[in-house]
Design an enzyme around this catalytic site. Structure first.
Site, mmCIF file in Angstrom:
data_model
loop_
_atom_site.group_PDB
_atom_site.id
_atom_site.type_symbol
_atom_site.label_atom_id
_atom_site.label_comp_id
_atom_site.label_asym_id
_atom_site.label_seq_id
_atom_site.Cartn_x
_atom_site.Cartn_y
_atom_site.Cartn_z
ATOM 1 C CE LYS A 107 20.054 13.766 -2.077
ATOM 2 N NZ LYS A 107 19.442 12.319 -2.779
HETATM 3 C C1 LIG Z 1 18.082 12.652 -3.532
HETATM 4 C C2 LIG Z 1 17.877 11.357 -4.581
HETATM 5 C C3 LIG Z 1 17.053 11.571 -5.569
HETATM 6 C C4 LIG Z 1 16.221 12.789 -5.517
HETATM 7 O O1 LIG Z 1 16.736 13.680 -6.143
HETATM 8 P P1 LIG Z 1 16.018 15.199 -5.913
HETATM 9 O O2 LIG Z 1 17.062 16.389 -6.403
HETATM 10 O O3 LIG Z 1 15.851 15.487 -4.438
HETATM 11 O O4 LIG Z 1 14.867 15.201 -6.762
HETATM 12 C C5 LIG Z 1 17.058 10.515 -6.467
HETATM 13 N N1 LIG Z 1 17.547 9.421 -6.218
HETATM 14 C C6 LIG Z 1 18.357 9.200 -5.207
HETATM 15 C C7 LIG Z 1 19.181 7.907 -5.122
HETATM 16 C C8 LIG Z 1 18.773 10.301 -4.386
HETATM 17 O O5 LIG Z 1 19.509 10.102 -3.109
#
Ligand SMILES: *Cc1c(COP(=O)(O)O)cnc(C)c1O
Length: 431
Positions: A107
């Site tokens: 993210k």
């Molecule tokens: C947020 C997250 C996801 C999921 O991603 P989305 O875009 O919400 O589907 C998967 N793995 C990790 C480690 C995350 O922080």
């Protein structure tokens, strides 16, 4: 490019307004009016471009009306200063590591991009923007880090006291400057409800410009396209069709990948891999969307029962289920299967995966049973150290702590404790 609300009862807006508003006034998600494919030569010659050039060229059409070219370059330089390696683990199976950013979470890219955009948009405004975000762990750290020191933007993060890991808590509470951590005596759902209430509170609305930083915001969602293009650049010379398996929770990441495909990137198939929160796998079997309350798992960043971005994927396919099925498969896996996959990757490839990446690996293997002549990439969305307890216990090993994390572990936690919504409101009005 204009963005419209998927609820279709609000006006079209510019990229800037979509970012500042976060969600449309009719509660719909914003979606680009049109997605113009890039020329085939862009994909044919992608290896001659730098990551920065790839990123500028793919996102340019979406932001053009709000960000001038030289500013976009500067933003992208600030966002992308770490690698996105593809590592082959087995024949025709590779992982795309997205965890080399400052908080070791995928993210980081979306959070940094959104922070840079909001910072730019508030340069010429006299009022400050307040970003309010509830976190169960991973999002908060990436958002806090991305917005640190951005002028004109204050960030307030709510997290449930005692319910995030020590590393995660330090990442939220040790930054200072324009970042404030509110430690809520309650659960993640309590935090999220407080945030939702704040957005609807007329007194707060008239006193400040509030926005959210979750993946429904177009500035967090769209830059995730870059990952798929960076992987494609590294894999272009493989003779086989490329498929991506994406560990999915709110389905923002995979949806961005599917936008990259719409831009013309050659991808044979997408696999959405989930834990037991299987709303989408159920939908792909039955064409019936039945949201559920979420269940807790070891891949907890994907504990989502009503994935907010899935509507964007359906919209990309004009709600045509038959067409969608040609490009997307979805499978769900239990915690036991996830741990088994972590052990098997470790013993056969000496690779340490976190539980989210392991779910992605399982999805890929399931798909390749019927499609062996494909080159598969699963996305590794978090560094294993972010899920230290599960990884160490499952693999019976001791993980070294990377330097980014050691640094925050030495700093002192600073948080403000609140118990109720009134506590949040008092803080926001009186700070
Ligand atoms: C947020 C997250 C996801 C999921 O991603 P989305 O875009 O919400 O589907 C998967 N793995 C990790 C480690 C995350 O922080």
């Amino acid at each position: 490019m204009k963005f419209y609300s998927l609820n279709k009862k609000a006006e079209d807006v510019s990229f800037k307004d979509a970012v500042i508003k976060g969600i449309a006034p009719d509660r719909g998600l914003y979606f680009p009016r049109e997605i113009k494919p890039l020329p085939p030569a862009f994909f044919e010659n992608i290896e001659s471009l730098s990551d920065h050039e790839i990123a500028s060229k793919t996102i340019e059409q979406f932001v053009r009306d709000s960000i001038p070219e030289n500013k976009l370059k500067e933003i992208i330089n600030n966002v992308l200063d770490f690698p996105f390696p593809v590592i082959e683990l087995e024949k025709n199976v590779a992982t795309l590591e997205l965890f080399h950013g400052p908080t070791l979470a995928f993210k980081d890219v979306g959070a940094r991009f959104m922070a840079q955009c909001l910072g730019y948009f508030s340069e010429n405004e006299n009022s400050e923007v307040t970003v309010l975000v509830a976190t169960s762990g991973d999002t908060g750290g990436a958002v806090a880090n991305g917005f640190l020191g951005v002028k004109g933007v204050k960030v307030v993060i709510l997290y449930p006291s005692g319910k995030v890991s020590d590393i995660q808590e330090r990442q939220l509470t040790t930054l200072g400057q324009n970042i404030t951590a509110l430690e809520v005596n309650g659960t993640f759902d309590d935090c999220q409800n407080m945030v939702k209430t704040a957005f609807l509170d007329p007194e707060l609305k008239s006193a400040m410009q509030l926005t959210s930083a979750n993946s429904i915001n177009v500035a967090r969602w769209l830059p995730q396209m870059f990952y798929f293009l960076f992987a494609f650049k590294q894999l272009k010379n493989k003779k086989l069709p490329i498929v991506f398996s994406v560990p999915s929770g709110n389905f923002g990441n995979i949806c961005a990948g599917m936008v990259a495909q719409t831009l013309g990137m050659p991808v044979a198939h997408f696999i959405a891999a989930t834990n037991v929160n299987d709303t989408v796998p159920h939908f792909m079997r039955t064409n019936e969307y039945a949201p559920k309350t979420s269940k807790a798992t070891i891949s907890n960043a994907m504990d989502v029962g009503d994935p907010s971005n899935f509507i964007r994927i359906r919209n990309l396919y004009k709600n045509n289920f038959t067409e969608l099925k040609k490009d997307l498969s979805s499978y769900s896996f239990t915690d036991e299967e996830t741990k088994q996959a972590m052990r098997s990757m470790y013993s056969s490839s000496n690779y340490i995966a976190d539980p989210h990446g392991a779910v992605g690996y399982l999805g890929l293997k399931e798909y390749q049973k019927d499609a062996p002549d494909t080159y598969g990439v699963f996305l590794e969305t978090a560094h294993p150290v972010k899920f230290l307890d599960v990884v160490e216990e499952t693999l019976k090993l001791h993980l070294p702590i990377p330097s980014q994390i050691q640094k925050v572990l030495k700093k002192n936690k600073v948080s403000i404790k609140i118990d109720t919504y009134q506590g949040l409101k008092n803080y926001l009005l009186n700070r």
